[in-house]
Design a protein around this motif. Structure first.
Motif, PDB file in Angstrom:
ATOM      1  N   PRO A  21       0.904  -1.082   0.042  1.00  0.00           N
ATOM      2  CA  PRO A  21      -0.002  -0.022   0.025  1.00  0.00           C
ATOM      3  C   PRO A  21       0.892   1.043   0.096  1.00  0.00           C
ATOM      4  O   PRO A  21       1.867   1.417   0.456  1.00  0.00           O
ATOM      5  N   ALA A  22       0.333   2.402  -0.731  1.00  0.00           N
ATOM      6  CA  ALA A  22       1.097   3.624  -0.834  1.00  0.00           C
ATOM      7  C   ALA A  22       0.850   4.425   0.614  1.00  0.00           C
ATOM      8  O   ALA A  22       1.791   5.191   1.131  1.00  0.00           O
ATOM      9  N   GLU A  29      -6.558   7.662  -1.182  1.00  0.00           N
ATOM     10  CA  GLU A  29      -5.845   7.026  -2.318  1.00  0.00           C
ATOM     11  C   GLU A  29      -6.506   5.570  -2.135  1.00  0.00           C
ATOM     12  O   GLU A  29      -6.018   4.770  -1.554  1.00  0.00           O
ATOM     13  N   ALA A  30      -7.402   5.445  -3.037  1.00  0.00           N
ATOM     14  CA  ALA A  30      -7.987   4.045  -3.117  1.00  0.00           C
ATOM     15  C   ALA A  30      -6.866   3.054  -3.780  1.00  0.00           C
ATOM     16  O   ALA A  30      -6.420   3.390  -4.908  1.00  0.00           O
ATOM     17  N   MET A  31      -6.838   1.805  -3.152  1.00  0.00           N
ATOM     18  CA  MET A  31      -5.738   0.980  -3.655  1.00  0.00           C
ATOM     19  C   MET A  31      -6.187  -0.356  -3.045  1.00  0.00           C
ATOM     20  O   MET A  31      -6.433  -0.576  -1.947  1.00  0.00           O
ATOM     21  N   ALA A  32      -6.262  -1.521  -4.011  1.00  0.00           N
ATOM     22  CA  ALA A  32      -7.022  -2.752  -3.663  1.00  0.00           C
ATOM     23  C   ALA A  32      -5.923  -3.332  -2.388  1.00  0.00           C
ATOM     24  O   ALA A  32      -6.721  -4.022  -1.697  1.00  0.00           O
ATOM     25  N   TRP A 431     -10.377  -1.382 -12.082  1.00  0.00           N
ATOM     26  CA  TRP A 431     -11.501  -0.831 -10.814  1.00  0.00           C
ATOM     27  C   TRP A 431     -12.232  -1.926 -10.413  1.00  0.00           C
ATOM     28  O   TRP A 431     -12.647  -2.705 -11.067  1.00  0.00           O
ATOM     29  N   ILE A 432     -12.252  -2.086  -9.025  1.00  0.00           N
ATOM     30  CA  ILE A 432     -13.164  -2.968  -8.449  1.00  0.00           C
ATOM     31  C   ILE A 432     -14.285  -2.244  -7.809  1.00  0.00           C
ATOM     32  O   ILE A 432     -14.183  -1.326  -7.104  1.00  0.00           O
ATOM     33  N   SER A 433     -15.708  -2.859  -8.051  1.00  0.00           N
ATOM     34  CA  SER A 433     -16.758  -2.006  -7.587  1.00  0.00           C
ATOM     35  C   SER A 433     -17.785  -2.938  -6.890  1.00  0.00           C
ATOM     36  O   SER A 433     -17.686  -4.207  -6.771  1.00  0.00           O
ATOM     37  N   SER A 434     -18.504  -2.215  -6.082  1.00  0.00           N
ATOM     38  CA  SER A 434     -19.659  -3.194  -5.388  1.00  0.00           C
ATOM     39  C   SER A 434     -20.797  -3.478  -6.547  1.00  0.00           C
ATOM     40  O   SER A 434     -20.949  -2.665  -7.437  1.00  0.00           O
ATOM     41  N   PRO A 435     -21.552  -4.357  -6.032  1.00  0.00           N
ATOM     42  CA  PRO A 435     -22.839  -4.560  -7.283  1.00  0.00           C
ATOM     43  C   PRO A 435     -23.829  -3.402  -7.181  1.00  0.00           C
ATOM     44  O   PRO A 435     -23.906  -2.422  -6.125  1.00  0.00           O
TER      45      PRO A 435
END
Length: 539
Positions: A21-22, A29-32, A431-435
């Motif tokens: 992580p950054a 800062e979104a990071m998976a 990008w990772i999203s929710s339903p």
């Protein structure tokens, strides 16, 4: 630090991930990889579970109109909104023993709506939440700007510990993002409210997690979890085979094609799980780039890539081609938008129309003698993305486009280059999203990161479209099924017509697990499996 072999001590789990992580602030800062680790240390109010159903984590129950905990209201100025009431779990405590209270709720809202806080989803705090009323230390009512359809979901309202962060924020809100306790003292137990707390952070290498003694839920099985970051995918696989890591996280681990090959060689040694989901591999385009401003060039770039062949050859067809940012697995997907199949002739016609007609040495030039050249960036060390870059580079060259590969470590690419829109042309990531996600943070023009807004927002392309803005705004409160469906349809049509990004694939997460690890359930969305780490068990 050597990992304890699984056979010697199954009360320790070593997890391999592909990026470090950054930073550690939950809303900056979104990071998976950061979200994956936070799944073990923090709890959101609400999250979608493995069945893609919204559930409470930090709250006692979801608000509803039927129960009177959600009430549509008309404000004094005549505008309509909705008031939703949440109660914090009565046993919820921070890792230093301090109760989680509504003081934390009010403080989080205060920080999130500050124009210089740099929160990724600052729109939630600065526009969507109009006010918050406190009933007592555990119960609060949140007044939303519009009568939003998903009023019960506050997944992005990530709680901050007021007793630790207040002094730092009050001292200088403008520099808070770099001086928060999450940055200066990330192992402080008071920052967490989940099953585990971080006890060691070795930047760029690993973090160590140990049980949070003040966790109020199910007791976790592992005395210690080590999360080890190995940013080169070949090295991550070597660590797995050498026993330096017990498992590789599907959400932030090895690329699908690498795991498919590994299963053929090591199928008896590990357990392999595959989960298709809402992970959108794509190329963000910097729309301020003079070449990419031209829609004809964007369409030509996509027509020149043989995505179907790449899916077959690299991913055995398990990673389907994406034609839009909305996955067909999602209930709100609406087919019927334009698509751009592999068509070199169409790509050539579009580039001719755009003025790139003069071919010299195989590369197109325009009338001014400018070379059709663009940069493409991705995360250095990701073997599959680097291979994908090379394949696309060769295919684009056939169309007369000179694509230059310039890669960076993930912490630099996500921590600065993308966040501050420093990439010159194209950036390959996911990008990772929710339903049923409404993509406000990535597509609304108000969410373009700038120095003035503290580089908040995730519209890194710089996409500006008045109709898209209007559709996104209406989607939040137009809840009737048919009007909502029409809005969803139009959103996907605009995306396909305007191509702010180039759709590539919908990723499948590939998990490599030890045979003795049980009860890890992939979700296929941004509510990662790690949010249920306390249920993981040794067989």
């Amino acid at each position: 630090m050597a990992a304890v072999p699984a056979a010697a001590a199954k009360d320790e789990l070593v997890i391999g991930i592909n990026q470090f992580p950054a930073n550690w602030h939950p809303s900056i800062e979104a990071m998976a990889t950061k979200a994956y680790i936070e799944g073990m240390t923090r709890r959101p109010f609400t999250v979608y579970d493995a069945d893609w159903k919204l559930v409470c984590m930090l709250c006692t129950e979801l608000p509803s109109v039927e129960k009177g905990t959600a009430v549509y209201e008309t404000r004094a100025d005549g505008s309509r909104g909705v008031a939703v009431t949440f109660t914090i779990h009565p046993d919820a405590r921070w890792g230093d023993g301090k109760p989680v209270t509504t003081r934390d709720v009010l403080f989080t809202w205060e920080v999130g709506r500050h124009p210089q806080s740099g929160f990724s989803n600052f729109d939630l705090y600065g526009r969507d939440i109009v006010s918050i009323d406190v009933k007592d230390e555990r119960t609060f009512t949140m007044h939303r700007d519009k009568p939003v359809c998903d009023y019960a979901a506050i997944n992005d309202f990530r709680l901050l510990p007021e007793h630790l962060e207040r002094p730092v924020f009050d001292a200088d809100p403008a520099t808070y993002r770099n001086r928060s306790v999450f940055e200066t003292d990330p192992t402080n137990p008071g920052l967490v409210a989940g099953p585990y707390r971080m006890t060691e952070v070795a930047s760029g290498s690993h973090v160590v997690l140990e049980p949070n003694p003040h966790w109020w839920g199910q007791k976790p099985a592992f005395r210690r979890i080590v999360v080890r970051a190995v940013e080169n995918s070949a090295a991550l696989e070597a660590n797995l085979l050498a026993g330096q890591v017990d498992m590789v996280a599907g959400e932030v681990g090895l690329p699908l094609n690498q795991v498919l090959a590994l299963e053929k060689r090591q199928g008896q040694r590990f357990r392999f799980l595959y989960k298709q989901g809402l992970i959108y591999e794509h190329i963000d385009l910097n729309l301020d780039n003079p070449v990419l401003k031209d829609l004809r060039v964007r369409k030509a770039l996509l027509h020149a890539i043989d995505r179907e062949a790449i899916s077959r050859q690299l991913f055995e067809g398990r990673q389907p081609v994406a034609h839009n940012q909305t996955n067909p697995l999602d209930r709100v997907h609406a087919p019927g938008y334009p698509t751009y199949p592999f068509d070199p002739a169409a790509a050539g016609r579009l580039l001719d129309e755009a003025g790139w007609t003069d071919k010299r040495g195989g590369i197109r030039h325009n009338a001014a003698g400018e070379r059709l050249q663009v940069e493409i960036m991705t995360t250095a060390g990701d073997r599959t993305r680097e291979l994908l870059q090379q394949v696309m580079q060769a295919q684009w060259k056939q169309a007369g486009i000179d694509a230059r590969i310039v890669n960076e470590p993930a912490r630099v690419l996500f921590g600065q280059t993308l966040k501050e829109r420093r990439f010159k042309a194209m950036a390959l990531f996911a990008w990772i999203s929710s339903p049923e996600n409404i993509p406000r943070t990535t597509l609304h023009s108000s969410m373009i990161p700038t120095a003035a807004n503290g580089w908040a927002g995730q519209n890194m392309t710089g996409f500006r479209d008045a109709e898209m803005d209007a559709v996104i705004d209406k989607l939040e409160y137009v809840c009737e099924p048919e009007p909502n469906r029409l809005l969803r349809t139009r959103l996907q049509q605009i995306y396909a017509e305007q191509l702010p990004a180039l759709p590539l694939f919908f990723r499948s997460d590939a998990y490599v697990l030890p045979p003795w690890l049980d009860n890890l359930v992939p979700t296929g969305h941004q509510g990662f499996s790690s949010f249920w780490v306390e249920t993981w068990r040794v067989k």
